[in-house]
Design a protein around this motif. Structure first.
Motif, mmCIF file in Angstrom:
data_model
loop_
_atom_site.group_PDB
_atom_site.id
_atom_site.type_symbol
_atom_site.label_atom_id
_atom_site.label_comp_id
_atom_site.label_asym_id
_atom_site.label_seq_id
_atom_site.Cartn_x
_atom_site.Cartn_y
_atom_site.Cartn_z
ATOM 1 N N ALA A 1 2.268 10.253 4.859
ATOM 2 C CA ALA A 1 3.265 10.443 4.886
ATOM 3 C C ALA A 1 3.459 10.766 2.551
ATOM 4 C CB ALA A 1 4.749 9.864 5.697
ATOM 5 N N PHE A 2 2.755 9.428 1.943
ATOM 6 C CA PHE A 2 3.043 9.895 0.770
ATOM 7 C C PHE A 2 2.454 10.773 0.198
ATOM 8 C CE2 PHE A 2 1.077 8.263 -3.659
ATOM 9 C CZ PHE A 2 2.642 7.938 -4.142
ATOM 10 N N VAL A 3 1.394 10.981 -0.084
ATOM 11 C CA VAL A 3 0.512 12.363 -0.187
ATOM 12 C C VAL A 3 1.544 13.746 0.374
ATOM 13 C CG1 VAL A 3 -1.641 13.776 -0.090
ATOM 14 C CG2 VAL A 3 -1.510 11.141 -0.025
ATOM 15 N N VAL A 4 2.066 13.660 1.537
ATOM 16 C CA VAL A 4 2.922 15.113 2.227
ATOM 17 C C VAL A 4 3.969 15.136 0.972
ATOM 18 C CG1 VAL A 4 3.743 16.306 3.505
ATOM 19 C CG2 VAL A 4 1.672 15.405 4.280
ATOM 20 N N ILE A 5 4.892 13.613 0.623
ATOM 21 C CA ILE A 5 5.633 13.987 0.092
ATOM 22 C C ILE A 5 5.213 14.176 -1.234
ATOM 23 C CG2 ILE A 5 7.657 11.976 -0.963
ATOM 24 C CD1 ILE A 5 7.559 11.072 1.613
ATOM 25 N N GLU A 6 4.447 13.975 -1.674
ATOM 26 C CA GLU A 6 4.301 13.991 -3.421
ATOM 27 C C GLU A 6 3.827 14.923 -3.377
ATOM 28 O OE1 GLU A 6 4.393 11.346 -5.776
ATOM 29 O OE2 GLU A 6 5.757 11.010 -3.767
ATOM 30 N N SER A 7 2.775 15.813 -2.365
ATOM 31 C CA SER A 7 2.493 16.988 -2.222
ATOM 32 C C SER A 7 3.769 18.248 -2.744
ATOM 33 C CB SER A 7 1.453 18.029 -1.648
ATOM 34 O OG SER A 7 2.298 17.676 -0.499
ATOM 35 N N ARG A 8 4.240 18.116 -2.275
ATOM 36 C CA ARG A 8 6.300 18.970 -1.516
ATOM 37 C C ARG A 8 6.743 18.520 -3.019
ATOM 38 N NH1 ARG A 8 6.590 19.523 4.818
ATOM 39 N NH2 ARG A 8 4.421 19.981 4.966
ATOM 40 N N ARG A 9 7.158 17.316 -3.791
ATOM 41 C CA ARG A 9 8.058 16.610 -4.762
ATOM 42 C C ARG A 9 8.231 18.319 -6.404
ATOM 43 N NH1 ARG A 9 12.130 13.409 -3.646
ATOM 44 N NH2 ARG A 9 12.224 12.955 -5.943
ATOM 45 N N ALA A 10 9.427 18.714 -5.963
ATOM 46 C CA ALA A 10 9.186 19.500 -7.273
ATOM 47 C C ALA A 10 8.699 17.671 -9.013
ATOM 48 C CB ALA A 10 10.634 19.198 -8.423
ATOM 49 N N HIS A 11 9.047 16.804 -8.552
ATOM 50 C CA HIS A 11 9.191 16.113 -9.352
ATOM 51 C C HIS A 11 8.520 14.576 -8.910
ATOM 52 C CE1 HIS A 11 11.424 17.722 -12.863
ATOM 53 N NE2 HIS A 11 12.077 18.439 -12.414
ATOM 54 N N PRO A 12 7.883 14.713 -8.595
ATOM 55 C CA PRO A 12 6.850 13.107 -7.584
ATOM 56 C C PRO A 12 6.944 12.014 -8.234
ATOM 57 C CG PRO A 12 5.053 15.363 -8.493
ATOM 58 C CD PRO A 12 6.352 15.268 -8.109
ATOM 59 N N LEU A 13 6.615 10.978 -7.721
ATOM 60 C CA LEU A 13 5.718 9.923 -8.195
ATOM 61 C C LEU A 13 4.303 9.941 -8.916
ATOM 62 C CD1 LEU A 13 7.258 6.505 -8.526
ATOM 63 C CD2 LEU A 13 5.312 6.500 -5.979
ATOM 64 N N VAL A 14 3.817 10.770 -8.340
ATOM 65 C CA VAL A 14 2.393 10.344 -8.518
ATOM 66 C C VAL A 14 2.217 12.078 -8.513
ATOM 67 C CG1 VAL A 14 0.069 10.228 -7.930
ATOM 68 C CG2 VAL A 14 1.881 8.400 -8.013
ATOM 69 N N PRO A 15 1.935 12.785 -9.332
ATOM 70 C CA PRO A 15 1.535 14.509 -9.261
ATOM 71 C C PRO A 15 0.240 14.205 -9.191
ATOM 72 C CG PRO A 15 3.684 14.006 -11.197
ATOM 73 C CD PRO A 15 2.649 12.608 -11.322
ATOM 74 N N LEU A 16 -0.145 14.689 -8.214
ATOM 75 C CA LEU A 16 -0.983 14.381 -7.251
ATOM 76 C C LEU A 16 -2.434 15.619 -8.822
ATOM 77 C CD1 LEU A 16 -0.990 15.523 -3.760
ATOM 78 C CD2 LEU A 16 -1.293 12.853 -4.642
ATOM 79 N N ALA A 17 -2.224 16.058 -9.534
ATOM 80 C CA ALA A 17 -2.756 16.956 -10.068
ATOM 81 C C ALA A 17 -3.274 15.802 -11.213
ATOM 82 C CB ALA A 17 -2.200 17.784 -11.185
ATOM 83 N N VAL A 18 -2.669 14.606 -11.153
ATOM 84 C CA VAL A 18 -3.265 13.677 -12.204
ATOM 85 C C VAL A 18 -4.754 13.710 -11.261
ATOM 86 C CG1 VAL A 18 -2.777 11.479 -11.027
ATOM 87 C CG2 VAL A 18 -2.772 12.155 -13.994
ATOM 88 N N PHE A 19 -4.844 13.903 -10.462
ATOM 89 C CA PHE A 19 -6.464 13.251 -9.972
ATOM 90 C C PHE A 19 -7.746 13.653 -10.844
ATOM 91 C CE2 PHE A 19 -3.618 10.481 -7.788
ATOM 92 C CZ PHE A 19 -3.796 9.408 -8.034
ATOM 93 N N ARG A 20 -7.369 15.568 -10.704
ATOM 94 C CA ARG A 20 -7.825 16.280 -11.248
ATOM 95 C C ARG A 20 -8.848 16.177 -12.637
ATOM 96 N NH1 ARG A 20 -4.123 21.243 -10.023
ATOM 97 N NH2 ARG A 20 -3.930 20.892 -7.681
ATOM 98 N N ARG A 21 -7.965 14.887 -13.402
ATOM 99 C CA ARG A 21 -8.488 14.605 -14.662
ATOM 100 C C ARG A 21 -9.645 13.100 -14.099
ATOM 101 N NH1 ARG A 21 -5.009 16.111 -18.813
ATOM 102 N NH2 ARG A 21 -3.027 16.537 -18.015
ATOM 103 N N ARG A 22 -10.891 13.878 -14.530
ATOM 104 C CA ARG A 22 -11.881 12.908 -14.356
ATOM 105 C C ARG A 22 -11.790 11.408 -14.961
ATOM 106 N NH1 ARG A 22 -17.835 14.984 -16.484
ATOM 107 N NH2 ARG A 22 -17.691 13.843 -18.244
ATOM 108 N N GLN A 23 -11.478 11.353 -16.136
ATOM 109 C CA GLN A 23 -11.343 10.418 -16.956
ATOM 110 C C GLN A 23 -10.519 9.661 -15.699
ATOM 111 O OE1 GLN A 23 -12.002 11.242 -21.467
ATOM 112 N NE2 GLN A 23 -11.028 9.287 -20.689
#
Length: 472
Positions: free
Chosen positions: A242-264
């Motif tokens: 549910a956390f992952v779903v919430i983060e993917s749908r919020r305009a200002h999520p707690l953790v923008p999932l895109a941050v994990f696209r940064r390899r480092q």
């Protein structure tokens, strides 16, 4: 007082002392656990929850704390977290039973979750020049790395000479003094926008982690395949989903999932999980081995960890210069492999083994390796992130390290409980911890290969400086 009038060393000192206190409190209770258990009539599971209650809320709310620092003011959140941490230390020290102590530790973890990311966020926004930032992160990492081992030493001294309650009371005068110093030395800063905090994300990730760890820990009293265990683990997994779903749908999520696209960032946080699991477990199981198997007093057990504290501090202080020479990736191979060797050495312990022949050298290796690992891990986690997400990055790296510690300790405690003897169980845990540090060295392959000169502008001229923050 203007920002220019405040010396940067004062900001660095306040942030480092606060981080030291937060990390210290993860391990300071380890040596006191047998006394706490006897005094408050705790079960073995209850004893473990004195650690897990703190680490779980710490890990679960770190992300919210990091975003709150960016959005509502880093100084304000720092002071709020410090005040909550200090008050709950007092309440925990006054606890009359195990439930009160565990509850105080849980709320204390929330205070730490507000405080810890604010310290790193304040540093990354105060020290913007590459070499100065690297030195500041080196000092911060040194206090974070040495705080865990110093906590075991301090816990032994306070428990043996005073009482186990002083491992919590000691935070009160330090916290009060730090509040006064922070009020004078820190200047408010925040990100440009102030969207509402993602409370739903914070609740689901914290609840999910709590259920996951509880499900693992509870296997010492019921079978792994029991309906209660399975339902608990499924509930934790559902909340995390549910956390992952919430983060993917919020305009200002707690953790923008895109941050994990940064390899480092992704690799550094995976590394933090493994380091947290290995470090927390080493302190927990070695404390129990020294006291419950070899009959050490709390004071003697605390001093037994002194070589690890000194080795960790030495490694962390040496790390900034070494990382400029060999790069983040190479250092995150060298350091973890040293730590893995020390932990593998500890996995050979038997009842009655001498300290000089079987513990001392292993602690030096493990401490040095961990100390060398903290600085490059922190650099990798924060270097590739925009300034307005500094709190997010610092909250994330702290979260994954604490998460690794909580889940790793729970899993290893379950494995250890199934062994034929306590010592055999501890040896299993040390082997798993050594494996976790080997995984760190493997994950480091995803980081930049060789150092590349950093460039910054001073007096209108571009200046190159040896560093490792830019991917080669």
């Amino acid at each position: 007082m203007s920002k220019r009038a405040i010396p940067t060393w004062a900001v660095l000192a306040v942030c480092c002392i606060a981080q030291f206190m937060v990390v210290l409190d993860v391990s300071i209770v380890n040596v006191a656990l047998p006394k706490m258990r006897a005094d408050l009539d705790l079960s073995a599971t209850g004893q473990q929850w004195i650690i897990n209650a703190y680490t779980l809320t710490f890990a679960g709310f770190l992300l919210l704390g990091g975003r709150a620092a960016d959005l509502f003011g880093r100084r304000r959140v720092f002071l709020l977290g410090l005040a909550l941490f200090t008050v709950c230390s007092l309440v925990g020290g006054l606890a009359r039973n195990g439930g009160e102590l565990i509850a105080a530790r849980a709320v204390q973890g929330v205070g730490a979750a507000l405080l810890a990311p604010a310290t790193l966020s304040l540093l990354t926004t105060t020290f913007t020049e590459p070499a100065a930032r690297r030195r500041a992160l080196g000092a911060w990492s040194a206090t974070a790395a040495s705080g865990a081992t110093a906590g075991v030493l301090a816990g032994g001294i306070l428990t043996d000479l005073l009482d186990w309650r002083w491992v919590l009371f000691v935070n009160v005068p330090i916290g009060a003094a730090l509040i006064a110093a922070a009020s004078m030395s820190l200047v408010e800063s925040r990100a440009g926008t102030r969207p509402s905090p993602d409370l739903a994300g914070a609740v689901t990730v914290t609840g999910g982690l709590a259920l996951l760890v509880y499900g693992i820990v509870s296997t010492d009293t019921r079978p792994c395949g029991s309906p209660a265990t399975i339902l608990t683990l499924l509930g934790g997994a559902a909340l995390l989903a549910a956390f992952v779903v919430i983060e993917s749908r919020r305009a200002h999520p707690l953790v923008p999932l895109a941050v994990f696209r940064r390899r480092q960032v992704a690799a550094a946080n995976g590394i933090a999980v493994m380091i947290g699991a290995a470090l927390f477990s080493m302190f927990f199981f070695l404390s129990l081995y020294l006291q419950q198997v070899n009959g050490y007093s709390p004071l003697k057990a605390g001093f037994a960890f002194l070589p690890a504290a000194l080795a960790t501090l030495t490694g962390a202080l040496s790390a900034p210069r070494l990382v400029a020479l060999v790069g983040v990736r190479r250092q995150l191979i060298i350091g973890p492999l040293l730590a893995a060797a020390g932990l593998a050495w500890l996995s050979q312990l038997s009842a009655g083994d001498s300290y000089a022949g079987h513990v001392f050298g292993a602690l030096v290796l493990a401490g040095l390796g961990v100390g060398l690992s903290f600085v490059p891990m922190t650099i990798a986690a924060t270097a590739d992130v925009p300034v307005h997400q500094a709190g997010l990055a610092s909250g994330l790296i702290n979260t994954t390290r604490q998460l690794g510690g909580a889940v790793g300790l729970a899993a290893m405690a379950t494995v250890a409980a199934g062994a034929s003897s306590p010592t055999a169980g501890y040896d299993r845990a040390f082997w798993i911890s050594a494996g976790a540090m080997v995984i760190v060295a493997v994950l480091a392959r995803a980081l930049p290969g060789r150092p590349k000169p950093e460039r910054h502008v001073a007096n209108g001229e571009e200046i190159a400086e040896a560093g490792v923050l830019v991917e080669a």
